[in-house]
Design a protein around this motif. Structure first.
Motif, PDB file in Angstrom:
ATOM      1  N   SER A   1      39.883  34.605  49.009  1.00  0.00           N
ATOM      2  CA  SER A   1      40.060  36.062  49.078  1.00  0.00           C
ATOM      3  C   SER A   1      41.354  36.454  48.368  1.00  0.00           C
ATOM      4  O   SER A   1      42.214  35.612  48.091  1.00  0.00           O
ATOM      5  N   LEU A   2      41.477  37.729  48.091  1.00  0.00           N
ATOM      6  CA  LEU A   2      42.715  38.238  47.506  1.00  0.00           C
ATOM      7  C   LEU A   2      43.877  37.964  48.458  1.00  0.00           C
ATOM      8  O   LEU A   2      44.960  37.550  48.031  1.00  0.00           O
TER       9      LEU A   2
ATOM     10  N   GLN B   1      48.052  49.544  43.202  1.00  0.00           N
ATOM     11  CA  GLN B   1      46.838  49.603  44.002  1.00  0.00           C
ATOM     12  C   GLN B   1      45.915  48.446  43.639  1.00  0.00           C
ATOM     13  O   GLN B   1      45.954  47.930  42.524  1.00  0.00           O
ATOM     14  N   VAL B   2      45.077  48.063  44.572  1.00  0.00           N
ATOM     15  CA  VAL B   2      44.052  47.059  44.302  1.00  0.00           C
ATOM     16  C   VAL B   2      43.086  47.655  43.283  1.00  0.00           C
ATOM     17  O   VAL B   2      42.667  48.808  43.402  1.00  0.00           O
ATOM     18  N   ARG B   3      42.772  46.861  42.255  1.00  0.00           N
ATOM     19  CA  ARG B   3      41.817  47.289  41.242  1.00  0.00           C
ATOM     20  C   ARG B   3      40.499  46.556  41.455  1.00  0.00           C
ATOM     21  O   ARG B   3      40.493  45.339  41.646  1.00  0.00           O
ATOM     22  N   HIS B   4      39.406  47.275  41.379  1.00  0.00           N
ATOM     23  CA  HIS B   4      38.069  46.698  41.522  1.00  0.00           C
ATOM     24  C   HIS B   4      37.512  46.482  40.125  1.00  0.00           C
ATOM     25  O   HIS B   4      37.356  47.433  39.362  1.00  0.00           O
TER      26      HIS B   4
ATOM     27  N   ASP C   1      33.060  42.890  37.501  1.00  0.00           N
ATOM     28  CA  ASP C   1      32.352  41.683  37.934  1.00  0.00           C
ATOM     29  C   ASP C   1      32.405  41.471  39.451  1.00  0.00           C
ATOM     30  O   ASP C   1      31.977  40.442  39.955  1.00  0.00           O
ATOM     31  N   GLY C   2      32.977  42.451  40.185  1.00  0.00           N
ATOM     32  CA  GLY C   2      33.025  42.360  41.640  1.00  0.00           C
ATOM     33  C   GLY C   2      34.334  41.808  42.193  1.00  0.00           C
ATOM     34  O   GLY C   2      34.581  41.881  43.392  1.00  0.00           O
ATOM     35  N   ARG C   3      35.185  41.237  41.324  1.00  0.00           N
ATOM     36  CA  ARG C   3      36.477  40.736  41.800  1.00  0.00           C
ATOM     37  C   ARG C   3      37.432  41.905  42.019  1.00  0.00           C
ATOM     38  O   ARG C   3      37.208  43.006  41.531  1.00  0.00           O
ATOM     39  N   VAL C   4      38.491  41.634  42.771  1.00  0.00           N
ATOM     40  CA  VAL C   4      39.560  42.606  42.962  1.00  0.00           C
ATOM     41  C   VAL C   4      40.863  41.942  42.558  1.00  0.00           C
ATOM     42  O   VAL C   4      41.000  40.716  42.609  1.00  0.00           O
ATOM     43  N   GLU C   5      41.827  42.750  42.126  1.00  0.00           N
ATOM     44  CA  GLU C   5      43.117  42.200  41.712  1.00  0.00           C
ATOM     45  C   GLU C   5      44.225  43.184  42.035  1.00  0.00           C
ATOM     46  O   GLU C   5      43.976  44.382  42.214  1.00  0.00           O
ATOM     47  N   ILE C   6      45.431  42.631  42.123  1.00  0.00           N
ATOM     48  CA  ILE C   6      46.630  43.440  42.339  1.00  0.00           C
ATOM     49  C   ILE C   6      47.776  42.731  41.636  1.00  0.00           C
ATOM     50  O   ILE C   6      47.754  41.505  41.475  1.00  0.00           O
TER      51      ILE C   6
ATOM     52  N   CYS D   1      56.495  39.938  40.160  1.00  0.00           N
ATOM     53  CA  CYS D   1      56.973  38.912  39.217  1.00  0.00           C
ATOM     54  C   CYS D   1      56.203  38.973  37.896  1.00  0.00           C
ATOM     55  O   CYS D   1      56.560  38.298  36.934  1.00  0.00           O
ATOM     56  N   GLY D   2      55.127  39.761  37.852  1.00  0.00           N
ATOM     57  CA  GLY D   2      54.343  39.885  36.639  1.00  0.00           C
ATOM     58  C   GLY D   2      52.988  39.195  36.698  1.00  0.00           C
ATOM     59  O   GLY D   2      52.146  39.406  35.836  1.00  0.00           O
ATOM     60  N   MET D   3      52.759  38.375  37.700  1.00  0.00           N
ATOM     61  CA  MET D   3      51.477  37.687  37.814  1.00  0.00           C
ATOM     62  C   MET D   3      50.432  38.624  38.418  1.00  0.00           C
ATOM     63  O   MET D   3      50.753  39.453  39.263  1.00  0.00           O
ATOM     64  N   VAL D   4      49.199  38.495  37.956  1.00  0.00           N
ATOM     65  CA  VAL D   4      48.093  39.255  38.517  1.00  0.00           C
ATOM     66  C   VAL D   4      47.389  38.353  39.524  1.00  0.00           C
ATOM     67  O   VAL D   4      46.992  37.228  39.201  1.00  0.00           O
ATOM     68  N   LEU D   5      47.255  38.839  40.748  1.00  0.00           N
ATOM     69  CA  LEU D   5      46.629  38.079  41.822  1.00  0.00           C
ATOM     70  C   LEU D   5      45.204  38.569  41.999  1.00  0.00           C
ATOM     71  O   LEU D   5      44.962  39.784  42.015  1.00  0.00           O
ATOM     72  N   THR D   6      44.247  37.643  42.107  1.00  0.00           N
ATOM     73  CA  THR D   6      42.834  38.019  42.205  1.00  0.00           C
ATOM     74  C   THR D   6      42.144  37.223  43.303  1.00  0.00           C
ATOM     75  O   THR D   6      42.651  36.194  43.758  1.00  0.00           O
ATOM     76  N   ASN D   7      40.979  37.699  43.666  1.00  0.00           N
ATOM     77  CA  ASN D   7      40.130  36.885  44.522  1.00  0.00           C
ATOM     78  C   ASN D   7      39.291  35.998  43.612  1.00  0.00           C
ATOM     79  O   ASN D   7      39.315  36.139  42.394  1.00  0.00           O
TER      80      ASN D   7
END
Length: 92
Positions: free
Chosen positions: A54-55, A28-31, A34-39, A43-49
């Motif tokens: 944007s994400l 799930q998208v994590r909030h 600091d206001g950013r979101v990540e998923i 492959c193991g990488m964390v993707l963020t806005n």
């Protein structure tokens, strides 16, 4: 072009499919506080806005880079390239 020649080589088709299957978002998208979101990516990488992206844009870039790297690894050596590929352009 030979009409009997496949439009895409089997190795390039497999590389593209492998990249697509290896880079899917999971969980799930994590909030963040600091206001950013990540998923996470499979492959193991964390993707963020970020401050200027944007994400969704990060996810699209990540998948495009994965396809580029996968196809570059199997592309014929003499194929004309927009971006020169050398050993230092591949992931370690």
């Amino acid at each position: 072009m030979d009409p009997h020649e496949p439009a895409v080589s089997a190795s390039m088709r497999r590389a593209k499919a492998h990249a697509r299957a290896s880079h899917v978002t999971v969980g799930q998208v994590r909030h963040l506080e600091d206001g950013r979101v990540e998923i996470d990516c499979s492959c193991g990488m964390v993707l963020t806005n970020g401050p200027e992206w944007s994400l969704d844009e990060h996810i699209r870039l990540h998948r495009a880079e994965a396809r580029y790297l996968a196809l570059s690894e199997v592309a014929p050596a003499g194929m004309p390239r927009l971006i020169p590929v050398t050993a230092d352009r591949f992931p370690r």
